[in-house]
Design a protein around this motif. Structure first.
Motif, PDB file in Angstrom:
ATOM      1  N   GLU B 122       0.824  -1.216   0.000  1.00  0.00           N
ATOM      2  CA  GLU B 122       0.000   0.000   0.000  1.00  0.00           C
ATOM      3  C   GLU B 122       0.854   1.259   0.000  1.00  0.00           C
ATOM      4  N   ASN B 123       2.033   1.188   0.620  1.00  0.00           N
ATOM      5  CA  ASN B 123       2.893   2.365   0.681  1.00  0.00           C
ATOM      6  C   ASN B 123       3.324   2.829  -0.698  1.00  0.00           C
ATOM      7  N   LEU B 124       3.195   1.936  -1.671  1.00  0.00           N
ATOM      8  CA  LEU B 124       3.673   2.261  -3.012  1.00  0.00           C
ATOM      9  C   LEU B 124       2.532   2.384  -4.016  1.00  0.00           C
ATOM     10  N   ASP B 125       1.299   2.419  -3.538  1.00  0.00           N
ATOM     11  CA  ASP B 125       0.123   2.455  -4.419  1.00  0.00           C
ATOM     12  C   ASP B 125      -0.076   1.179  -5.206  1.00  0.00           C
ATOM     13  N   ALA B 244       7.662   9.658   0.530  1.00  0.00           N
ATOM     14  CA  ALA B 244       7.606   8.737  -0.603  1.00  0.00           C
ATOM     15  C   ALA B 244       6.767   7.507  -0.299  1.00  0.00           C
ATOM     16  N   LEU B 245       6.658   7.182   0.991  1.00  0.00           N
ATOM     17  CA  LEU B 245       5.873   6.016   1.378  1.00  0.00           C
ATOM     18  C   LEU B 245       4.545   6.413   2.022  1.00  0.00           C
ATOM     19  N   SER B 246       4.199   7.696   1.923  1.00  0.00           N
ATOM     20  CA  SER B 246       2.980   8.212   2.562  1.00  0.00           C
ATOM     21  C   SER B 246       2.906   7.846   4.039  1.00  0.00           C
TER      22      SER B 246
END
Ligand SMILES: Nc1nc2c(ncn2[C@@H]2O[C@H](COP(=O)(O)OP(=O)(O)O)[C@@H](O)[C@H]2O)c(=O)[nH]1
Ligand SMILES: [Mg+2]
Lengths: 202, 477
Positions: B122-125, B244-246
């Motif tokens: 999820e951190n990367l969409d 970058a990882l939200s």
């Protein structure tokens, strides 16, 4: 949901499998080979536009696609030259925006796409145009594309805005619908016409 | 085998180089290679020199009677052969040859080792519907092979194979979900995730090496696209921060710190375990077992037996490991410990190969298999992966992502090595041990390069004193 409502699991613009490393012919005056990069927000329809274009004119029985991130398609022009587009998709999510220069480096064509129902995506398109002007190669051919033209009842970006912005920035402009296939082929044909031609002597 | 075609390219190239009329080519190639030993490494200049040398030679091949009437494919294959030959010879001289690159490799690898502990798809969409960690192991595996090869093309193929695996998985998922074929929005995040999980050795140096020494006219089209994605993944990873990882800044910091703590605990374990392979914390005893075999093959070339070389070492390691357990990281025996124990037992076993007898495919060669075996193999494979992942999970999440090494291919590789060491592909047209610049410190790479792929090819002597026993003459010395 597919781009067109149909379920096209297969496609074919693919020039070869992923391990096909060889240079499948190079550019000459009659047969151009062109790197085209797609830019624009996630969801504006970049993938759908390319799939439309690539599927429209190819025998769907050949190869299973490896996806829509890289596709190639050759078109023949009236003057009996051909243009092979190698279409590079870019990730549209915000966190990947900084990576775009790696992709448009060396591209002959940049197609900047927005969604006519989304002013945000139009702003983002303008951001990409500025980026390209700053960092792209100076003779890159740029096209501005307002997609989802079929959704006219939800339109929020007037066609006139697109036209004016494109004119100011020396770009080709067109509104398309990947859903109805409207103007998709025209987009690529117009780009092909605008490509600088290598002189036949060289 | 993926690279068989190019191997043939090299073979064919060497064949032609043995023709009397190729004497001038042989001379130029040799003197080009020798010229490198006279200068200090300078990547820009070296890369330009190699690129123009390859281009000039290819043009010369095209104009030479040796290739008269040949197709474009044959010329291309000669170019591939030349590239592979030259770069195999220059490898030690140009790969990761400047301190900056080595440092970047280390920093990147350290960062990845931390981030891989906590990054989530999820951190990367990566959309939930596309998440498939088990299958991604296969893609990781492809990337981790990158140091088994020296030639730029072979390294590139590892990257392309990784991309291909990801693409196929995404494509299947999209078909199942009745969605559009995956585009860059779907592909790039998975490639980044896979790269983080794989932590491929010397990633930065490998990418630079391909960029510099893969013949530019062949790094085009689809290969160029996927290679660019890999560059882009590297760039993203080396710049990873909270945003970058939200993640919240504080959350990111916390994650990095606990990853650090976990790693230093693990590396204390590992220090004792492994004194030869510091690249990848995740590579453990199964790998060691294989490596010890390869070392044997590389250095002694004698027929091998499973000798308990490592068992004593491993035993003493056990003590170290348990002593370290006061740092309360591993309460249950970790996966690596279990595997290590098993491997040690195996090594001691008199007839180790009999243990594997109930696994019918383990001794199979590629040629033995038929299409009808695929289903069976695939089922076996799925069961194996499933069991393995369950085991890992059962042992606790910390270890579950570490060893992606237990995949059938590797076990098979090991068994093949054990069974038929004489079948390794080698090209040795002529054994000339003097005046070969790159052979001198080749031994430093033996761990890195799988014996299977080692191309110790030789060009013939300038004068032709080529004597040739058989295709693979191992005994000509
Ligand atoms: N109505 C309509 N929907 C579209 C059109 N093009 C794309 N879409 C839809 O927009 C969504 C995003 O499209 P996609 O091609 O994946 O966008 P990308 O992220 O830019 O590649 C999908 O649900 C498509 O079905 C279009 O021309 N008209
Ligand atoms: Mg897309």
């Amino acid at each position: 949901m597919g781009c067109s409502g149909s379920v096209p699991a297969r496609s074919s613009g693919q020039s070869g499998g992923l391990n096909n490393l060889e240079n499948a012919g190079s550019s000459d005056a009659k047969n151009l080979r062109v790197k085209l990069v797609l830019l624009g927000d996630s969801g504006v329809g970049k993938s759908c536009i390319v799939l439309r274009f690539v599927r429209g004119q190819f025998d769907p029985t050949s190869k299973v696609t490896v996806g829509a991130s890289f596709l190639s398609q050759t078109i023949a022009l009236q003057d009996s030259t051909t243009v092979k587009f190698e279409i590079w998709d870019t990730a549209g999510q915000e966190r990947y925006a900084a990576l775009a220069p790696l992709y448009y480096r060396g591209a002959a064509v940049a197609v900047v796409v927005y969604d006519i129902t989304s002013p945000d995506s139009f702003n983002k398109a303008q951001y990409w145009v500025k980026e390209l002007q700053k960092h792209g190669s100076p003779d890159i051919v740029m096209a501005l594309v307002g997609n989802k033209a079929d959704l006219h009842e939800k339109r929020e970006v007037p066609a006139q805005d697109g036209i004016e912005y494109a004119e100011k920035n020396g770009m080709f402009f067109i509104e398309t619908s990947a859903k109805t296939a409207d103007n998709i082929n025209q987009l690529f044909e117009e780009i092909a016409k605008r490509l600088p031609r290598p002189s036949p002597s060289s | 085998m993926e690279n068989a075609d190019v191997f043939l390219g090299l073979h064919d190239f060497l064949e032609r180089m043995r023709q009397p009329s190729a004497a001038d080519f042989v001379k130029s190639i040799k003197s080009f290679i020798v010229s490198f030993s006279n200068n200090a490494p300078d990547p820009e200049r070296d890369s330009a020199a190699v690129q123009s040398f390859l281009a000039n030679m290819e043009a010369a091949f095209r104009a030479h009677p040796l290739w008269a009437g040949c197709s474009e494919e044959e010329l291309d294959s000669a170019g591939e052969g030349l590239e592979k030959y030259v770069m195999t010879k220059l490898f030690t001289r140009v790969f990761a040859s400047i301190p900056d690159d080595v440092k970047t490799d280390e920093q990147l690898s350290e960062k990845i080792a931390l981030v891989q502990q906590f990054v989530r798809p999820e951190n990367l969409d990566i959309k939930a519907s596309f998440q498939n960690e088990t299958s991604w192991l296969l893609a990781q595996k492809e990337l981790q092979k990158i140091n088994m090869y020296k030639a730029p093309r072979d390294k590139l193929v590892c990257i392309l194979n990784c991309c291909k695996v990801i693409n196929n998985l995404l494509l299947n998922a999209s078909i199942a979900l009745n969605e559009n074929p995956p585009g860059a929005d779907e592909f790039l995040p998975v490639l980044i995730y896979v790269t983080i999980k794989a932590n491929p050795p010397q990633l930065h140096s490998n990418l630079l090496y391909i960029q510099r020494y893969r013949r530019q006219s062949r790094l085009v089209g689809e290969a160029a696209y996927f290679f660019t994605n890999m560059l882009s993944a590297e760039s993203f990873i080396s710049n990873i921060d909270a945003q970058a990882l939200s993640m919240e800044e504080s959350e990111f910091e916390r994650n990095m710190e606990s990853a650090q703590a976990l790693l230093s605990g693990l590396s204390a374990d590992m220090d004792g375990l492994s004194n030869q392979n510091d690249e990848s914390e995740g590579q453990i005893s199964v790998e060691q077992l294989i490596q010890s075999k390869h070392q044997g093959v590389n250095s002694t070339k004698e027929k091998e037996h499973l000798t308990p070389v490592r068992s004593s070492e491993s035993k003493s390691v056990k003590k170290v490991t348990f002593a370290k357990d006061q740092e309360p990281i591993t309460k249950v025996p970790s996966l690596s410990e279990l595997e290590n124990k098993g491997a040690t037992m195996l090594l001691k076993e008199e007839k180790a190969s009999q243990v594997f007898q109930e696994y019918p495919y383990l001794f199979a060669q590629v040629g033995d298999l038929t299409i009808s075996d695929v289903e069976d193999l695939l089922n076996n494979y799925k069961q194996l992966v499933f069991k393995y992942v369950c085991l890992s999970k059962g042992l606790g999440s910390a270890t579950s992502s570490l060893p992606s090494s237990v995949l059938p291919s590797q076990v098979q590789l090991q068994v093949e090595t054990m069974k038929a060491p004489e079948e390794h592909k080698r090209v040795e047209l002529n054994d000339e041990s003097e005046k070969d610049t790159s052979e001198t410190n080749d031994s430093s790479n033996q761990v890195l390069n799988s014996n299977e792929e080692k191309v110790e090819s030789q060009l013939p002597e300038d004068e032709e004193k080529v004597e040739r026993g058989g295709k693979n003459d191992e005994t000509s010395k």
